[in-house]
Motif scaffolding. Structure first.
Motif, mmCIF file in Angstrom:
data_model
loop_
_atom_site.group_PDB
_atom_site.id
_atom_site.type_symbol
_atom_site.label_atom_id
_atom_site.label_comp_id
_atom_site.label_asym_id
_atom_site.label_seq_id
_atom_site.Cartn_x
_atom_site.Cartn_y
_atom_site.Cartn_z
ATOM 1 N N MET A 98 33.466 -5.266 -0.288
ATOM 2 C CA MET A 98 33.767 -3.956 -0.855
ATOM 3 C C MET A 98 33.223 -2.861 0.057
ATOM 4 S SD MET A 98 33.178 -2.915 -4.763
ATOM 5 C CE MET A 98 34.081 -1.606 -5.526
ATOM 6 N N GLU A 124 34.926 2.751 -1.462
ATOM 7 C CA GLU A 124 35.285 2.337 -2.823
ATOM 8 C C GLU A 124 34.092 2.452 -3.761
ATOM 9 O OE1 GLU A 124 37.256 -1.540 -2.782
ATOM 10 O OE2 GLU A 124 37.433 -1.211 -0.619
ATOM 11 N N ALA A 163 36.222 -12.847 -11.250
ATOM 12 C CA ALA A 163 37.476 -13.593 -11.338
ATOM 13 C C ALA A 163 38.401 -13.226 -10.182
ATOM 14 C CB ALA A 163 38.164 -13.306 -12.667
ATOM 15 N N LEU A 164 38.307 -11.979 -9.717
ATOM 16 C CA LEU A 164 39.179 -11.537 -8.631
ATOM 17 C C LEU A 164 38.629 -11.906 -7.263
ATOM 18 C CD1 LEU A 164 40.293 -8.004 -9.877
ATOM 19 C CD2 LEU A 164 41.407 -10.213 -10.196
ATOM 20 N N GLY A 165 37.453 -12.560 -7.244
ATOM 21 C CA GLY A 165 36.967 -13.062 -5.964
ATOM 22 C C GLY A 165 35.669 -12.458 -5.470
ATOM 23 N N ALA A 166 35.016 -11.603 -6.297
ATOM 24 C CA ALA A 166 33.744 -11.030 -5.861
ATOM 25 C C ALA A 166 32.681 -12.120 -5.832
ATOM 26 C CB ALA A 166 33.316 -9.911 -6.797
ATOM 27 N N ARG A 167 31.943 -12.169 -4.733
ATOM 28 C CA ARG A 167 30.827 -13.107 -4.658
ATOM 29 C C ARG A 167 29.582 -12.430 -5.212
ATOM 30 N NH1 ARG A 167 30.931 -13.490 1.514
ATOM 31 N NH2 ARG A 167 31.236 -11.307 1.023
ATOM 32 N N ASP A 174 28.488 -9.535 -3.210
ATOM 33 C CA ASP A 174 29.342 -8.354 -3.331
ATOM 34 C C ASP A 174 28.880 -7.472 -4.485
ATOM 35 O OD1 ASP A 174 31.106 -9.026 -1.238
ATOM 36 O OD2 ASP A 174 32.213 -10.383 -2.543
ATOM 37 N N ASP A 191 30.349 -19.328 -3.176
ATOM 38 C CA ASP A 191 31.029 -18.293 -2.390
ATOM 39 C C ASP A 191 32.415 -18.753 -1.955
ATOM 40 O OD1 ASP A 191 28.907 -16.666 -2.713
ATOM 41 O OD2 ASP A 191 28.212 -16.742 -0.628
ATOM 42 N N ALA A 206 34.652 -18.395 -4.806
ATOM 43 C CA ALA A 206 35.024 -16.996 -4.993
ATOM 44 C C ALA A 206 36.158 -16.618 -4.046
ATOM 45 C CB ALA A 206 33.806 -16.093 -4.764
ATOM 46 N N ARG A 207 36.070 -17.073 -2.801
ATOM 47 C CA ARG A 207 37.138 -16.817 -1.823
ATOM 48 C C ARG A 207 38.461 -17.440 -2.282
ATOM 49 N NH1 ARG A 207 35.532 -13.073 0.214
ATOM 50 N NH2 ARG A 207 34.321 -12.846 2.115
ATOM 51 N N ARG A 219 39.357 -18.105 -5.387
ATOM 52 C CA ARG A 219 39.875 -17.290 -6.499
ATOM 53 C C ARG A 219 40.604 -16.083 -5.956
ATOM 54 N NH1 ARG A 219 34.799 -18.284 -9.001
ATOM 55 N NH2 ARG A 219 33.919 -16.249 -8.498
ATOM 56 N N ASN A 220 40.007 -15.490 -4.922
ATOM 57 C CA ASN A 220 40.577 -14.264 -4.378
ATOM 58 C C ASN A 220 41.934 -14.515 -3.717
ATOM 59 O OD1 ASN A 220 40.496 -12.270 -1.676
ATOM 60 N ND2 ASN A 220 40.039 -11.315 -3.650
ATOM 61 N N PHE A 235 44.881 -14.011 -11.769
ATOM 62 C CA PHE A 235 44.616 -14.139 -13.207
ATOM 63 C C PHE A 235 45.303 -13.023 -13.979
ATOM 64 C CE2 PHE A 235 40.820 -16.494 -11.725
ATOM 65 C CZ PHE A 235 40.911 -17.612 -12.538
ATOM 66 N N LEU A 290 42.338 -3.710 -6.401
ATOM 67 C CA LEU A 290 40.975 -4.224 -6.549
ATOM 68 C C LEU A 290 40.717 -5.574 -5.850
ATOM 69 C CD1 LEU A 290 38.275 -3.434 -7.794
ATOM 70 C CD2 LEU A 290 38.975 -4.557 -9.908
ATOM 71 N N PRO A 291 41.620 -6.571 -5.938
ATOM 72 C CA PRO A 291 41.324 -7.852 -5.271
ATOM 73 C C PRO A 291 41.186 -7.711 -3.756
ATOM 74 C CG PRO A 291 43.076 -8.120 -6.869
ATOM 75 C CD PRO A 291 42.853 -6.648 -6.729
ATOM 76 N N SER A 318 39.439 -5.712 -2.241
ATOM 77 C CA SER A 318 38.045 -5.429 -1.904
ATOM 78 C C SER A 318 37.295 -6.683 -1.516
ATOM 79 C CB SER A 318 37.331 -4.817 -3.110
ATOM 80 O OG SER A 318 37.983 -3.667 -3.536
ATOM 81 N N TYR A 319 37.806 -7.828 -1.936
ATOM 82 C CA TYR A 319 37.014 -9.049 -1.783
ATOM 83 C C TYR A 319 37.667 -10.057 -0.848
ATOM 84 C CZ TYR A 319 34.763 -6.890 -5.763
ATOM 85 O OH TYR A 319 34.122 -6.002 -6.577
#
Lengths: 413, 230
Positions: free
Chosen positions: A1, A5, A321-325, A328, B78, B81-82, B84-85, B90, B109-110, B112-113
């Motif tokens: 991020m 933002e 859920a969107l991929g933030a570790r 992050d 981690d 998480a990658r 998922r991204n 979802f 938003l996705p 960002s990751y």
């Protein structure tokens, strides 16, 4: 991020909850603001004091009777009368073959007694000095003249008035040629000094000046001096001049062992040093107290961040859920805390500088030699401190946010 | 068709006060790319837990889960998480949009990751919103949108990283029937474009719009039903 933002997120939060945003940073604003004001006003007050000492000249050397530690107070502070310093000592210091750097030397005795003119009768300060006094102290004679060396040696009954003393004794009348009495001795007024303004260290305006021997013998009935001051040719020669004086006085007093010195030598430069250190210590102590309010501000940030993390539990779950570790979210919440805190810091700096400037303006308007000082270092430090406070107090809430389980966070109502 | 998901004897236990709850009790199936599958079962059957594991939000207690042939047991948090991204989109029952953020930024938003700077984020988000028929709503806030529109924003968000598979958890559960039908039509369109979609639902009418229904009961697959022409 990215930071852009994160800032956007913070601004969205600020817009949604303005009062809370203000309260969050208020503690930091007050803390940073008060530290800036204390440091700046402290520096102003310090410059005021140091300028006063400086105005006496850093080319002055003071010789006091009695030995003392150069960093401690002179013995006379403890109420002792030490009679080791004589008029002849002052005379010897004028010998330029032995003390080549001494430009002018004045001997001093001081007393308090009744002083009267035909108009007034008061209790006031008088001072016996040498003819070189105006040169040593950088004092101007406003009218008439100062007494001469032959008057000094010849026990002349002449007096020069400080500016305020002239007004107290004579009002608007011309005092030159009139007579005043100190104790029961009568003096002819021959001059009036220019007003100098009083400062911490001397009050020239409120004194009567008479030749030093006259004061010793006729008024005070003593044969020793209060102190001697020597003006030297150049501040660079300060150490050499002090050594010369030491040698002359030891020789005159028959001292072979430096530990037996019955006099002490000080310079204005030394005094400036010590005063600078003392005033610095006071400033930093006060700033430290101001900094305590930063701690309170930090707790405020932590508190609001914890509330914010709780309120945004679903958002945190979503971001995961969107991929933030973990890191992050840690970075995001730490950055939010730091940027809030930095915002508070910047507002505090601006406010603090404005208040300091106002105080400086008022002080200058009141005629004080007050400098408005805000050091860039203190501004940078204040920014760094506020960011660090955000980091330190934001860490726990951020850690909490990053550690949330995404599934229960998503289900959180 | 490539096998995306292959699970074998998957179990999930939760420690509860006074015992262990066996939420999943030996589940095995596979999903190939391009499928439109519904996981259907009553609440408490374990279908949500199954979706969480399939979507890398949770880890199984035992059994194997191969995603594109890769055993996810060996992956760190981690790395999950990658995944998922990049691989998963979802869609939730309650949309889960950031309410203070514009529609456009929600969709982005996705990005960002993803782990690198995305330069064409705005274009991709606009394209995605155009595809769900919301190109006129870019700068609105979610609360200025109807429920159906919000869910379409969520679908655009799920698609922005071009994932291998979309998980939709009761996507029509909070919608009126008309909006629900629109959203279901959108999923069918996406399926026709080649997207792999897994619907998690207790609603038989929703499930029957899929081509295949995995019936879940008490933590087990009780029936793997193919729907012809669904």
């Amino acid at each position: 991020m990215q930071i852009k933002e994160i800032i956007k997120t913070i601004l969205e939060g600020f817009r949604a909850n303005k009062i809370r945003a203000v309260l969050t940073i208020l503690g930091i604003v007050i803390g940073i603001g008060s530290v800036i004001v204390i440091m700046s006003v402290g520096a102003g007050a310090q410059s005021l004091i140091l300028n006063q000492v400086n105005s006496m000249g850093t080319d002055l050397i003071g010789i006091l009777p009695g030995a003392s530690d150069p960093n401690g107070p002179p013995a006379t502070v403890f109420g002792l009368t030490i009679t080791t310093l004589k008029y002849e000592d002052a005379q010897a210091l004028r010998d330029r073959s032995q003390a080549p750097h001494n430009v002018a030397v004045s001997a001093y005795v001081a007393g308090v007694d009744t002083i009267s003119s035909i108009y007034e009768n008061l209790t006031g300060n008088f001072m016996g000095t040498s003819a070189a006094y105006p040169e040593v102290e950088n004092v101007e004679v406003a009218s008439g003249r100062f007494f001469t060396e032959s008057e000094e040696k010849g026990l002349a009954r002449v007096a020069v008035l400080g500016a305020q003393m002239k007004i107290d004794l004579f009002g608007e009348n011309d005092p030159i040629g009139q007579r005043i009495k100190i104790k029961r001795e009568s003096f002819e007024v021959i001059g009036v000094l220019a007003a100098r303004g009083s400062n911490l260290l001397s009050d020239t305006d409120n004194r009567v000046f008479v030749p030093v021997l006259t004061a010793e013998k006729l008024v005070l009935g003593i044969d020793h001096l209060g102190f001697i001051r020597a003006k030297i040719d150049d501040t660079q020669n300060l150490d050499a001049a002090m050594d010369d004086i030491r040698v002359i006085l030891r020789q005159r007093h028959g001292i072979t062992n430096p530990a037996d010195d019955d006099f002490s030598i000080r310079s204005t430069a030394q005094a400036l040093d010590v005063l600078g250190q003392v005033t610095d210590a006071i400033r930093f102590f006060l700033a430290g107290i101001g900094a305590l309010s930063l701690l309170v501000g930090g707790v405020g940030i932590m508190n609001i961040m914890l509330i914010s993390v709780a309120e945004r539990t679903r958002e945190i779950g979503l971001r995961k859920a969107l991929g933030a570790r973990k890191q992050d979210l840690l970075v995001q919440f730490l950055a939010e805390a730091s940027i809030s805190s930095l915002t508070g810091g910047v507002v505090g700096i601006v406010g603090g500088v404005a208040i300091s400037a106002l105080i400086a303006l008022v002080a200058q308007a009141l005629g004080y030699n007050w400098s408005f000082v805000v050091s860039p270092a203190s501004v940078i430090l204040a920014c760094a401190v506020s960011i660090s406070i955000g980091m330190i107090f934001g860490y726990y809430p951020a850690k909490k946010a990053s550690g949330l389980d995404p599934i229960s966070a998503l289900r959180y109502e | 068709m490539e096998t995306l998901i292959s699970i074998k004897d998957l179990t999930k236990d939760y420690e509860l006060e006074g015992g262990v709850a066996n939420i999943l009790r030996g589940v095995s199936f596979s999903i190939s790319s391009g499928e439109l599958v519904a996981i259907m079962g009553p609440s408490g059957s374990g279908k949500s837990t199954l979706m969480h594991i399939l979507g890398f939000l949770d880890r199984p207690t035992s059994g194997t889960y191969l995603f594109r042939g890769r055993d996810i047991k060996t992956l760190s948090d981690d790395e999950l998480a990658r995944l998922r991204n990049k691989e998963i989109g979802f869609v939730f029952q309650s949309f889960n949009l950031l309410k203070r953020t514009s529609v456009l930024d929600n969709v982005k938003l996705p990005l960002s990751y993803v782990g690198y700077k995305v330069t064409d984020g705005d274009e991709r988000a606009k394209k995605g919103l155009d595809a769900v028929g919301l190109s006129h709503r870019l700068h609105n806030r979610p609360n200025q949108l109807s429920g159906g529109e919000q869910q379409r924003v969520a679908i655009a968000r799920a698609l922005i990283n071009n994932p291998s598979i979309i998980f939709a958890d009761e996507p029509t559960g909070n919608l009126d029937s008309k909006s629900g039908a629109q959203v279901m039509q959108l999923f069918k369109d996406l399926h026709h474009q080649g997207h792999t979609i897994v619907l998690v639902t207790h609603d038989a009418t929703v499930a029957h719009q899929a081509h295949r229904i995995l019936h879940v009961m008490d933590g087990q697959i009780v029936q793997d039903e193919k729907i012809s022409g669904g």
